[in-house]
Design an enzyme around this catalytic site. Structure first.
Site, short mmCIF file in Angstrom:
data_model
loop_
_atom_site.label_atom_id
_atom_site.label_comp_id
_atom_site.label_asym_id
_atom_site.label_seq_id
_atom_site.Cartn_x
_atom_site.Cartn_y
_atom_site.Cartn_z
N LYS A 32 0.82 -1.22 0.00
CA LYS A 32 0.00 0.00 0.00
C LYS A 32 0.85 1.27 0.00
O LYS A 32 0.46 2.28 -0.58
CB LYS A 32 -0.98 -0.01 1.18
N ASP A 69 -10.07 2.00 2.45
CA ASP A 69 -10.18 1.17 3.67
C ASP A 69 -10.99 1.87 4.76
O ASP A 69 -11.83 1.26 5.42
CB ASP A 69 -8.78 0.84 4.22
P1 NDP Z 1 1.04 -4.28 8.23
O1 NDP Z 1 2.06 -5.35 8.01
O2 NDP Z 1 1.17 -3.01 7.48
O3 NDP Z 1 1.01 -3.90 9.80
C1 NDP Z 1 0.97 -4.91 10.76
C2 NDP Z 1 0.69 -4.32 12.14
O4 NDP Z 1 0.55 -5.40 13.07
C3 NDP Z 1 1.81 -3.43 12.67
O5 NDP Z 1 1.26 -2.42 13.47
C4 NDP Z 1 2.63 -4.42 13.52
O6 NDP Z 1 3.37 -3.80 14.56
C5 NDP Z 1 1.52 -5.24 14.14
N1 NDP Z 1 1.96 -6.57 14.55
C6 NDP Z 1 2.37 -7.59 13.76
N2 NDP Z 1 2.66 -8.68 14.51
C7 NDP Z 1 2.46 -8.34 15.80
C8 NDP Z 1 2.59 -9.02 17.04
N3 NDP Z 1 2.99 -10.31 17.09
N4 NDP Z 1 2.25 -8.36 18.16
C9 NDP Z 1 1.82 -7.08 18.12
N5 NDP Z 1 1.69 -6.36 16.98
C10 NDP Z 1 2.00 -6.99 15.83
O7 NDP Z 1 -0.38 -4.98 7.96
P2 NDP Z 1 -1.76 -4.24 7.59
O8 NDP Z 1 -1.87 -3.04 8.45
O9 NDP Z 1 -1.86 -4.05 6.12
O10 NDP Z 1 -2.85 -5.34 7.98
C11 NDP Z 1 -3.25 -5.55 9.33
C12 NDP Z 1 -4.44 -6.51 9.35
O11 NDP Z 1 -5.60 -5.89 8.80
C13 NDP Z 1 -4.19 -7.76 8.52
O12 NDP Z 1 -4.70 -8.89 9.22
C14 NDP Z 1 -4.98 -7.50 7.26
O13 NDP Z 1 -5.35 -8.66 6.59
C15 NDP Z 1 -6.18 -6.74 7.81
N6 NDP Z 1 -6.84 -5.90 6.79
C16 NDP Z 1 -8.17 -6.10 6.55
C17 NDP Z 1 -8.83 -5.34 5.60
C18 NDP Z 1 -10.28 -5.55 5.36
O14 NDP Z 1 -10.80 -5.05 4.35
N7 NDP Z 1 -10.99 -6.24 6.22
C19 NDP Z 1 -8.13 -4.32 4.79
C20 NDP Z 1 -6.76 -4.17 5.15
C21 NDP Z 1 -6.13 -4.96 6.10
P3 NDP Z 1 4.87 -3.23 14.27
O15 NDP Z 1 4.69 -1.88 13.66
O16 NDP Z 1 5.50 -3.22 15.61
O17 NDP Z 1 5.53 -4.22 13.32
#
Ligand code: NDP
Length: 277
Positions: free
Chosen positions: A62, A99
């Site tokens: 994105k 989104d």
């Molecule tokens: P990103 O990879 O951009 O961000 C991931 C986020 O999760 C970061 O804030 C990261 O923290 C955090 N994170 C990952 N692992 C852990 C952990 N073990 N403990 C705590 N925090 C964690 O992913 P997206 O933001 O694109 O997606 C997030 C979720 O939203 C996904 O499951 C995706 O499928 C869903 N989604 C759903 C949509 C819908 O239409 N329903 C649309 C878009 C997304 P850090 O910064 O510390 O790495």
């Protein structure tokens, strides 16, 4: 035949081709919509080679998509610093981010939530969190606490939103000191390979609602926590998925499709779905 596609990695489980095919049939539009596997290194080349008139972009692309259309991005994509929708504009691309409006439409219109003056906790500061945060503020919430594993990313998101009085970045270690929220949103991908961080029960109460942006198995741990913590509503991201797709469809074709039948069909298959968009 008009061509469209969703780009991301992994992309095999994406529901977007099925959703857009249903919208196109409903609206009498002849089009192909493919799922194309692409990462940071080959996204721009694959997009150019695909011949699509429009694209959806998902994890992890994105921010790459936003960079591609930097001078020609909607205000909401600029505030998110991320684009999930690209619209061909001659030889270049216009970018948008659907989104946030997808989430707000699902919460307010499908589930009847009133977001005005709500105290909101957003867990995560990645692409999805960046997309939904501006729309939540625009929907009239009172305050937004952004709690992230990496505090610097929460701070960067808060800076980008530019409303220091309403937006408060926090680390996950601070959660026990934040009190109760009206709405709790899990925008982390924690359960997609790891486990949900420990969440104090005191974050939620009987007036709280919770939503996980994931769906299928990935949403189970947070929604189970929300119910145990007493939330009146515990919602997954399926409705947002369908609504953000409808908004992209509107941008490409000038028509807003009906979403209820597509949502009902996905809901019926929810147990077998893998979060992918
Ligand atoms: P990103 O990879 O951009 O961000 C991931 C986020 O999760 C970061 O804030 C990261 O923290 C955090 N994170 C990952 N692992 C852990 C952990 N073990 N403990 C705590 N925090 C964690 O992913 P997206 O933001 O694109 O997606 C997030 C979720 O939203 C996904 O499951 C995706 O499928 C869903 N989604 C759903 C949509 C819908 O239409 N329903 C649309 C878009 C997304 P850090 O910064 O510390 O790495």
């Amino acid at each position: 035949m008009q061509r469209y596609a969703v780009f991301g990695s992994p992309i095999g489980h994406s529901q977007s081709p099925r959703i857009h095919a249903a919208f196109a049939k409903q609206c009498g539009i002849a089009m192909n919509y493919d799922a194309i596997e692409a990462g940071h290194a080959d996204f721009a080349a694959k997009l150019a080679a695909s011949g699509v008139r429009g694209a959806n972009v998902t994890l992890p692309l994105k921010e790459d998509a936003f960079a591609l259309c930097m001078g020609n991005a909607s205000t909401r994509a600029q505030r998110a610093g991320a684009a999930n929708t690209l619209i061909r504009d001659g030889d270049s691309w216009r970018g948008d981010n659907t989104d946030g409006s997808g989430l707000v439409r699902d919460l307010t219109e499908r589930h009847g939530l009133d977001l005005r003056e709500r105290r909101v906790l957003l867990l995560g500061a990645g692409g999805a969190a960046r997309g939904v945060a501006p729309a939540l503020l625009d929907a009239g919430i009172h305050s937004l606490y952004v709690a992230n594993r990496t505090l610097a990313r929460a701070e960067a998101l808060a800076d980008a939103l530019g409303e220091p009085g309403r937006v408060h970045p926090r680390s996950l270690d601070d959660l026990a000191r934040l009190g109760e929220f009206d709405l709790l949103i899990n925008a982390t991908s924690a359960t997609r390979g790891g486990s949900l961080p420990t969440l104090p029960m005191a974050l939620a109460g009987r007036r709280s609602a919770a939503v996980d942006l994931s769906y299928g198995e990935a949403a189970v741990p947070f929604l189970a926590w929300a119910r145990a913590a007493g939330c009146t509503q515990a919602l997954d991201g399926l409705g947002m998925l369908v609504e953000q797709a409808a908004e992209s469809f509107l941008l490409w074709h000038g028509l807003r499709p009906e979403t209820e039948a597509v949502y009902a069909e996905l809901r019926a298959r929810n147990d077998g779905l893998v979060t992918a968009d």
